[in-house]
Scaffold this motif. Sequence first.
Motif, PDB file in Angstrom:
ATOM      1  N   VAL A 237       7.746   8.249   9.502  1.00  0.00           N
ATOM      2  CA  VAL A 237       8.710   8.312   8.659  1.00  0.00           C
ATOM      3  C   VAL A 237       7.515   8.756   7.605  1.00  0.00           C
ATOM      4  O   VAL A 237       6.365   8.417   7.222  1.00  0.00           O
ATOM      5  N   SER A 238       7.702   9.832   6.856  1.00  0.00           N
ATOM      6  CA  SER A 238       6.525  10.216   5.980  1.00  0.00           C
ATOM      7  C   SER A 238       6.752   9.462   4.167  1.00  0.00           C
ATOM      8  O   SER A 238       7.315   9.314   3.780  1.00  0.00           O
ATOM      9  N   VAL A 239       5.761   9.252   4.033  1.00  0.00           N
ATOM     10  CA  VAL A 239       5.476   7.947   3.037  1.00  0.00           C
ATOM     11  C   VAL A 239       3.818   8.703   2.386  1.00  0.00           C
ATOM     12  O   VAL A 239       3.356   9.371   2.788  1.00  0.00           O
ATOM     13  N   CYS A 240       3.963   7.923   0.952  1.00  0.00           N
ATOM     14  CA  CYS A 240       2.346   8.750   0.704  1.00  0.00           C
ATOM     15  C   CYS A 240       1.951   7.539  -0.359  1.00  0.00           C
ATOM     16  O   CYS A 240       2.832   6.703  -0.998  1.00  0.00           O
ATOM     17  N   VAL A 241       0.570   7.055  -0.622  1.00  0.00           N
ATOM     18  CA  VAL A 241       0.126   6.352  -1.613  1.00  0.00           C
ATOM     19  C   VAL A 241      -0.613   7.113  -3.055  1.00  0.00           C
ATOM     20  O   VAL A 241      -1.555   8.070  -2.875  1.00  0.00           O
ATOM     21  N   ASN A 242      -1.071   6.510  -4.077  1.00  0.00           N
ATOM     22  CA  ASN A 242      -1.500   6.811  -4.429  1.00  0.00           C
ATOM     23  C   ASN A 242      -2.743   6.344  -4.926  1.00  0.00           C
ATOM     24  O   ASN A 242      -3.763   7.141  -5.387  1.00  0.00           O
ATOM     25  N   LYS A 256      -5.822   8.542   0.110  1.00  0.00           N
ATOM     26  CA  LYS A 256      -4.612   8.470  -0.678  1.00  0.00           C
ATOM     27  C   LYS A 256      -4.327   9.979  -0.475  1.00  0.00           C
ATOM     28  O   LYS A 256      -4.956  10.473   0.710  1.00  0.00           O
ATOM     29  N   GLY A 257      -2.818   9.826  -0.583  1.00  0.00           N
ATOM     30  CA  GLY A 257      -2.172  11.219  -0.078  1.00  0.00           C
ATOM     31  C   GLY A 257      -0.879  10.405   0.721  1.00  0.00           C
ATOM     32  O   GLY A 257      -1.010   9.756   0.456  1.00  0.00           O
ATOM     33  N   GLY A 258      -0.496  11.766   1.559  1.00  0.00           N
ATOM     34  CA  GLY A 258       0.876  11.796   2.046  1.00  0.00           C
ATOM     35  C   GLY A 258       0.816  11.275   4.021  1.00  0.00           C
ATOM     36  O   GLY A 258      -0.297  11.797   4.283  1.00  0.00           O
ATOM     37  N   THR A 285       9.011  -4.956  -2.456  1.00  0.00           N
ATOM     38  CA  THR A 285      10.137  -4.521  -2.439  1.00  0.00           C
ATOM     39  C   THR A 285      10.672  -3.288  -2.494  1.00  0.00           C
ATOM     40  O   THR A 285      10.813  -2.219  -2.288  1.00  0.00           O
ATOM     41  N   VAL A 286       9.090  -2.635  -3.904  1.00  0.00           N
ATOM     42  CA  VAL A 286       9.191  -1.019  -4.330  1.00  0.00           C
ATOM     43  C   VAL A 286       8.423   0.081  -3.310  1.00  0.00           C
ATOM     44  O   VAL A 286       9.372   0.849  -3.140  1.00  0.00           O
ATOM     45  N   SER A 287       7.847  -0.440  -2.348  1.00  0.00           N
ATOM     46  CA  SER A 287       6.977  -0.227  -1.254  1.00  0.00           C
ATOM     47  C   SER A 287       8.534   0.482  -0.445  1.00  0.00           C
ATOM     48  O   SER A 287       8.296   1.382   0.345  1.00  0.00           O
ATOM     49  N   GLN A 288       8.844  -0.893   0.138  1.00  0.00           N
ATOM     50  CA  GLN A 288       9.940  -0.062   1.248  1.00  0.00           C
ATOM     51  C   GLN A 288      10.897   0.132   1.002  1.00  0.00           C
ATOM     52  O   GLN A 288      11.377   0.835   1.816  1.00  0.00           O
ATOM     53  N   HIS A 289      11.183   0.606  -0.779  1.00  0.00           N
ATOM     54  CA  HIS A 289      12.385   1.291  -1.452  1.00  0.00           C
ATOM     55  C   HIS A 289      11.666   2.564  -0.407  1.00  0.00           C
ATOM     56  O   HIS A 289      12.911   3.305  -0.278  1.00  0.00           O
ATOM     57  N   ILE A 290      10.597   3.257  -0.430  1.00  0.00           N
ATOM     58  CA  ILE A 290      10.295   4.320  -0.586  1.00  0.00           C
ATOM     59  C   ILE A 290      10.228   4.542   0.951  1.00  0.00           C
ATOM     60  O   ILE A 290      11.153   5.786   1.259  1.00  0.00           O
ATOM     61  N   GLU A 528      13.975  10.614  -3.976  1.00  0.00           N
ATOM     62  CA  GLU A 528      13.384  11.205  -4.686  1.00  0.00           C
ATOM     63  C   GLU A 528      12.003  10.958  -4.092  1.00  0.00           C
ATOM     64  O   GLU A 528      11.453  10.200  -3.439  1.00  0.00           O
ATOM     65  N   ALA A 529      11.460  12.236  -3.165  1.00  0.00           N
ATOM     66  CA  ALA A 529      10.722  12.618  -2.226  1.00  0.00           C
ATOM     67  C   ALA A 529       9.510  12.524  -2.471  1.00  0.00           C
ATOM     68  O   ALA A 529       8.471  12.333  -1.617  1.00  0.00           O
ATOM     69  N   LYS A 530       8.853  12.573  -3.776  1.00  0.00           N
ATOM     70  CA  LYS A 530       7.479  13.027  -4.428  1.00  0.00           C
ATOM     71  C   LYS A 530       6.881  11.352  -4.826  1.00  0.00           C
ATOM     72  O   LYS A 530       5.936  10.940  -6.092  1.00  0.00           O
ATOM     73  N   THR A 531       7.967  10.716  -4.684  1.00  0.00           N
ATOM     74  CA  THR A 531       7.455   8.879  -4.792  1.00  0.00           C
ATOM     75  C   THR A 531       6.143   8.697  -4.428  1.00  0.00           C
ATOM     76  O   THR A 531       6.667   8.381  -2.742  1.00  0.00           O
ATOM     77  N   CYS A 532       5.080   8.340  -4.736  1.00  0.00           N
ATOM     78  CA  CYS A 532       4.202   7.204  -3.877  1.00  0.00           C
ATOM     79  C   CYS A 532       4.105   5.838  -4.115  1.00  0.00           C
ATOM     80  O   CYS A 532       4.483   5.616  -5.374  1.00  0.00           O
ATOM     81  N   ALA A 533       3.687   5.348  -2.915  1.00  0.00           N
ATOM     82  CA  ALA A 533       3.527   3.848  -3.571  1.00  0.00           C
ATOM     83  C   ALA A 533       2.588   3.558  -4.339  1.00  0.00           C
ATOM     84  O   ALA A 533       1.467   4.105  -3.899  1.00  0.00           O
ATOM     85  N   LYS A 534       2.245   2.962  -4.882  1.00  0.00           N
ATOM     86  CA  LYS A 534       1.462   2.314  -6.701  1.00  0.00           C
ATOM     87  C   LYS A 534       0.051   0.942  -6.155  1.00  0.00           C
ATOM     88  O   LYS A 534       0.627   0.122  -5.525  1.00  0.00           O
ATOM     89  N   VAL A 535      -0.828   1.425  -5.708  1.00  0.00           N
ATOM     90  CA  VAL A 535      -1.543   0.592  -4.195  1.00  0.00           C
ATOM     91  C   VAL A 535      -2.257  -0.654  -5.960  1.00  0.00           C
ATOM     92  O   VAL A 535      -2.909   0.011  -7.106  1.00  0.00           O
ATOM     93  N   SER A 536      -2.309  -1.428  -5.853  1.00  0.00           N
ATOM     94  CA  SER A 536      -2.282  -2.729  -6.209  1.00  0.00           C
ATOM     95  C   SER A 536      -3.837  -2.599  -7.025  1.00  0.00           C
ATOM     96  O   SER A 536      -5.154  -2.284  -6.612  1.00  0.00           O
ATOM     97  N   PRO A 537      -4.703  -2.386  -8.652  1.00  0.00           N
ATOM     98  CA  PRO A 537      -5.559  -1.904  -8.989  1.00  0.00           C
ATOM     99  C   PRO A 537      -6.105  -3.366  -8.813  1.00  0.00           C
ATOM    100  O   PRO A 537      -6.751  -3.642  -9.578  1.00  0.00           O
ATOM    101  N   TYR A 538      -5.174  -4.590  -8.761  1.00  0.00           N
ATOM    102  CA  TYR A 538      -5.756  -5.909  -8.479  1.00  0.00           C
ATOM    103  C   TYR A 538      -6.714  -6.256  -7.522  1.00  0.00           C
ATOM    104  O   TYR A 538      -6.258  -5.908  -6.289  1.00  0.00           O
TER     105      TYR A 538
END
Length: 565
Positions: A237-242, A256-258, A285-290, A528-538
Amino acid sequence: MSDPWDGSGGQATRSRTSRVPGQRASDADATRLPGGRSGSRAAARSHGGRRARRAGRGRRALRIAGICLALLVLGTAGVGWWFYEHLNGNIDSVPLDGKGGTEKADAFGRTPIDILVMGSDGRTSKADCKLGGGCSRTGVQTGSNADVQMVVHVSADRSNATVMSIPRDTMTHVPACKDGETGQSTAGYYGQINSALQYGPACQVATVHQLTGIPISHFVKLDFSGVVKMSDAVGGVSVCVNNNVYDTYSHLKLSKGGHTLKGVAALEFVRSRHGFGDGSDLGRTVSQHIFLSAMIRKFKSAGTLTDPSAVYNLADAATKALTVDEGLGTVKKLIGLASDLDKVPTKRMTFTTMQTAPDPADSNRVVVGAGAKSLFATIADDKSLTTGSGKKSAAASATKKATASAVPASEVAVTVENGTGITGRASAVATALTAKGFSPRTATANAPSSATTTTLTYGTGEKGAAQTAAKALGLPASHLKQGAAPGLVLVVGSDWPGGSGFPGGSSSSASADSKAAVADAHASTADEAKTCAKVSPYRTVSLNGVPMTPAQAYAAARSKPDSDE
């Protein structure tokens, strides 16, 4: 519900605050408590357009050919029959016993589909112990919690679908339940929603139904090894992280990337809680939706369903990985469900997360938040969260305008005229209005002539009253018109042959304003194929006892290979 598919033949969820609370122990070491651990250019020239259309038709033809090939294999004697029996033998099914209520058919007799998809955290086999950890002291376990809970709603007309995640740390009332297989029972209690699975899948369904009011007629449950099998079966499954990410708890490590994730890497991604968002279950839950959106796009792609080997591997993996209710307990029924899901375009598949608020009694837990009831009502009333074009529905702005000048229902009387030729239509609609609190002066009559289109005519200065009636009936604004005579006259046309709500409208007293329904619900669509999972800044992870951000952990763990290597 009539069965349309069987024809003849751990870490607590946190609200977002200015600081992130300190971390707990890792999942592998967490103590098991009731309630779970702490989841083209702009325009083509004419010949280019023809090529694009031919290519589109070609892809559709390949998909159809692939599906037909799969069905042909299933229907052929010899190996085909063995394959069919083999797949049926893979399926583990248990009764649901009507614990989730029953969907209502629309005016045309079509019925929605509502399925509770559960991801179990159980270490009930050596394979799941190895994948999930935590069995070094306890060994193979017997109980499990529903650490992933998604209500999947497919509309009655199969034009749209909604997937709503319920955070596992939601506090709610679990009803009295008894697991028919293990005999474990409860008289009911107030606790974490994911703990209901300890009393069987039917108890989890009953709990979600009680919380949301959404009728749920089916369930699908899979465990850790099931995620691994399914991701492998579709070829990854193709995913990306920001950003670079290393979640030291789920062990997900990606640059970072796909990336194309298979097997254990896919499991690490969907389990990662500390890696994304604010480091809680809400971000997960958001990354699971991606991830699921990407998997759906992969299912719908031509290549997946035209390769006989891929079809076999997918069917074999799916039937081995899933536990389902008896209503989905045969290959024929699962194929029927897959066919219904395939009818929904990705741009009209909406993913959301139930709105939450911090639990006043425990900051590490959540309760149902503002807006959630609108989201529940939208799903229960079979209303789409997107328009036909896939854009977010504009019904909210229209509803707000209507509400601004609306008149209380008790002050509104409507004369309902039957223009359908169907006996009793005016009476049925008038009765529905009075039941919703409209004036007892509401009356019925026969229309002067037959009508193909339903209209609501109002007199001068009575637009607000007409909007109140239209909202209650789900009648679009385009069906309202101003007339010369005073009073409200509703002519029921042949476009409304049955039921108390206008077909395809947004009726009912609980009918939801679609924008309110998705407010703070992290809504997205599956296209929304270009949406990347947002890595936590914390500083949500810890490496060698030092708290740090997932990106800092990635840099500090250079010797550890990435998950997809």
